[in-house]
Write a protein that holds these residues in place. Sequence first.
Motif, PDB file in Angstrom:
ATOM      1  N   ALA A  20      14.888 -40.379 -18.063  1.00 28.34           N
ATOM      2  CA  ALA A  20      15.416 -39.150 -17.157  1.00 28.34           C
ATOM      3  C   ALA A  20      15.440 -39.638 -15.536  1.00 28.34           C
ATOM      4  O   ALA A  20      15.921 -39.900 -15.029  1.00 28.34           O
ATOM      5  CB  ALA A  20      15.513 -37.870 -17.507  1.00 28.34           C
ATOM      6  N   ASN A  21      14.127 -40.128 -15.431  1.00 28.68           N
ATOM      7  CA  ASN A  21      13.442 -39.840 -14.429  1.00 28.68           C
ATOM      8  C   ASN A  21      14.173 -41.756 -14.310  1.00 28.68           C
ATOM      9  O   ASN A  21      14.823 -41.806 -12.470  1.00 28.68           O
ATOM     10  CB  ASN A  21      11.769 -39.916 -14.487  1.00 28.68           C
ATOM     11  N   ARG A  80      17.258 -40.358 -12.667  1.00 30.78           N
ATOM     12  CA  ARG A  80      17.194 -39.938 -11.771  1.00 30.78           C
ATOM     13  C   ARG A  80      17.757 -41.435 -10.667  1.00 30.78           C
ATOM     14  O   ARG A  80      17.944 -40.700  -9.563  1.00 30.78           O
ATOM     15  CB  ARG A  80      16.463 -38.673 -11.674  1.00 30.78           C
ATOM     16  N   ARG A  81      16.307 -41.920 -11.214  1.00 29.26           N
ATOM     17  CA  ARG A  81      15.910 -43.027  -9.519  1.00 29.26           C
ATOM     18  C   ARG A  81      17.450 -43.910  -9.518  1.00 29.26           C
ATOM     19  O   ARG A  81      17.490 -43.874  -7.914  1.00 29.26           O
ATOM     20  CB  ARG A  81      14.844 -44.327  -9.925  1.00 29.26           C
ATOM     21  N   ASP A 119      20.564 -43.171  -9.877  1.00 24.59           N
ATOM     22  CA  ASP A 119      21.247 -42.011  -9.479  1.00 24.59           C
ATOM     23  C   ASP A 119      21.520 -42.153  -7.754  1.00 24.59           C
ATOM     24  O   ASP A 119      22.245 -41.879  -7.115  1.00 24.59           O
ATOM     25  CB  ASP A 119      21.338 -41.224 -10.045  1.00 24.59           C
ATOM     26  N   LYS A 120      19.467 -42.129  -7.210  1.00 17.92           N
ATOM     27  CA  LYS A 120      19.460 -41.509  -5.839  1.00 17.92           C
ATOM     28  C   LYS A 120      19.540 -43.392  -4.954  1.00 17.92           C
ATOM     29  O   LYS A 120      20.314 -42.940  -3.744  1.00 17.92           O
ATOM     30  CB  LYS A 120      18.225 -41.394  -5.900  1.00 17.92           C
ATOM     31  N   LEU A 157      21.526 -36.547 -20.184  1.00 15.35           N
ATOM     32  CA  LEU A 157      21.249 -36.431 -18.645  1.00 15.35           C
ATOM     33  C   LEU A 157      22.985 -35.567 -18.403  1.00 15.35           C
ATOM     34  O   LEU A 157      22.908 -35.919 -16.475  1.00 15.35           O
ATOM     35  CB  LEU A 157      22.307 -38.063 -18.268  1.00 15.35           C
ATOM     36  N   ASN A 164      23.352 -33.809 -15.641  1.00 19.84           N
ATOM     37  CA  ASN A 164      21.468 -33.624 -14.299  1.00 19.84           C
ATOM     38  C   ASN A 164      21.828 -34.831 -13.089  1.00 19.84           C
ATOM     39  O   ASN A 164      20.800 -35.095 -12.866  1.00 19.84           O
ATOM     40  CB  ASN A 164      20.382 -34.062 -14.941  1.00 19.84           C
ATOM     41  N   ILE A 165      22.951 -35.685 -13.360  1.00 19.51           N
ATOM     42  CA  ILE A 165      23.024 -36.745 -12.363  1.00 19.51           C
ATOM     43  C   ILE A 165      24.388 -36.343 -11.637  1.00 19.51           C
ATOM     44  O   ILE A 165      25.402 -36.094 -12.316  1.00 19.51           O
ATOM     45  CB  ILE A 165      22.599 -38.062 -13.066  1.00 19.51           C
ATOM     46  N   ASN A 166      24.600 -37.514 -11.006  1.00 22.06           N
ATOM     47  CA  ASN A 166      26.100 -37.423 -10.046  1.00 22.06           C
ATOM     48  C   ASN A 166      26.537 -38.191 -10.836  1.00 22.06           C
ATOM     49  O   ASN A 166      27.966 -39.033 -10.693  1.00 22.06           O
ATOM     50  CB  ASN A 166      25.823 -37.409  -8.372  1.00 22.06           C
TER      51      ASN A 166
END
Length: 332
Positions: free
Chosen positions: A180-181, A184-185, A187-188, A234, A237-239
């Motif tokens: 998940a991390n 997210r990384r 995604d960002k 996910l 939780n992410i774009n």
Amino acid sequence: MDLSTTYMGMKLKNPIVPSASPLSETVDSVKKLEDAGAAAVICYSLFEEQISHESGELDHYLSYGTEAYAEATSYFPEPEEFKLTPYEYIDHIANLKKAVSIPIIGSLNGVSTGGWVKYAKNIEDAGADGLELNIYYIPTNPNLTGSEIETMYVDTLKAVKENVKIPVAVKLSPYFTSMANVARRLDKAGADALVLFNRFYQPDFDLEKLEVVPNLILSNNFEMRLPLRWVSILYGNINASLALTSGVHSSEDIIKVMMAGGDVAQLASELLLKGHGRITELLNGIEEWMTENEYDSIDMMKGSMSQKKVGEPAAFERANYMKTLQSFKTLL
Ligand SMILES: Cc1cc2nc3c(=O)[nH]c(=O)nc-3n(C[C@H](O)[C@H](O)[C@H](O)COP(=O)(O)O)c2cc1C
């Protein structure tokens, strides 16, 4: 019946996308995929090794942790063994774009931030509607930490994103300590989609020749469970958009992908086994299921079985592990 979906900002007529495979090797084959109803096609990959066999950057990554660099590189095919040169690959993308009207997504497969990432721009200039970045890396060096490897993934994505305006998806393996991390990384860092999961081909031993040999076995739909779980977790939780690859074989499998929260289902093995026409059967199967179960659109089912939406979110977590073990009825 509305089967449309949105993937990496692209409106697609349905969620079936043939994934990177030999099915995109000829214009004729891609036309057949389009005729059978594919919503978009991911072209097979252009490999970093094809582009920069000589590049110092790649050497650095490949020799990392290997005692004998010469031996490590001897596993790579020689440039003449690749089917196409990098420029022929770019031409192939341009030819596919001329021949079909569905989106064509190019694919780059590599691990470093070296000069090869500039080919992303060539793929964009050839007309590709998007790019899939397949990062396939087996870290064997015990000094390399998980966090360093994840940073390498993020840096590779950033390097590619700097070169193009088209959307970029990242095709990942499931082998991360904190999936998940990592999601997210990425995604960002601007990933427009995550493609879960890349299938690693485990080599076999040839006992006659005492050699380690490559061994490609096509998937079965049990393999879908792992990416299905992670798409479910996910979703929301992410774009980035979510694509599921590995083990999608039936109409029901595709419906599961949508309910987990996937935007597209990618298929290779099923189409390699049954041929291009299988896409039409799968689409008919989805429509039949939706009619029987009173769904008017794919949007209605998207994410309905995701971790956020199900009554029992722990079904995706450790709590369910005990329940699963206890549910087993021995046949002895
Ligand atoms: C013969 C073959 C060639 C493939 N070539 C590529 C490739 O060039 N790039 C890539 O990212 N994935 C490649 N894949 C992986 C597929 O795109 C897909 O992710 C994987 O097979 C799992 O999906 P499946 O269960 O539907 O087969 C290939 C798979 C097969 C079977």
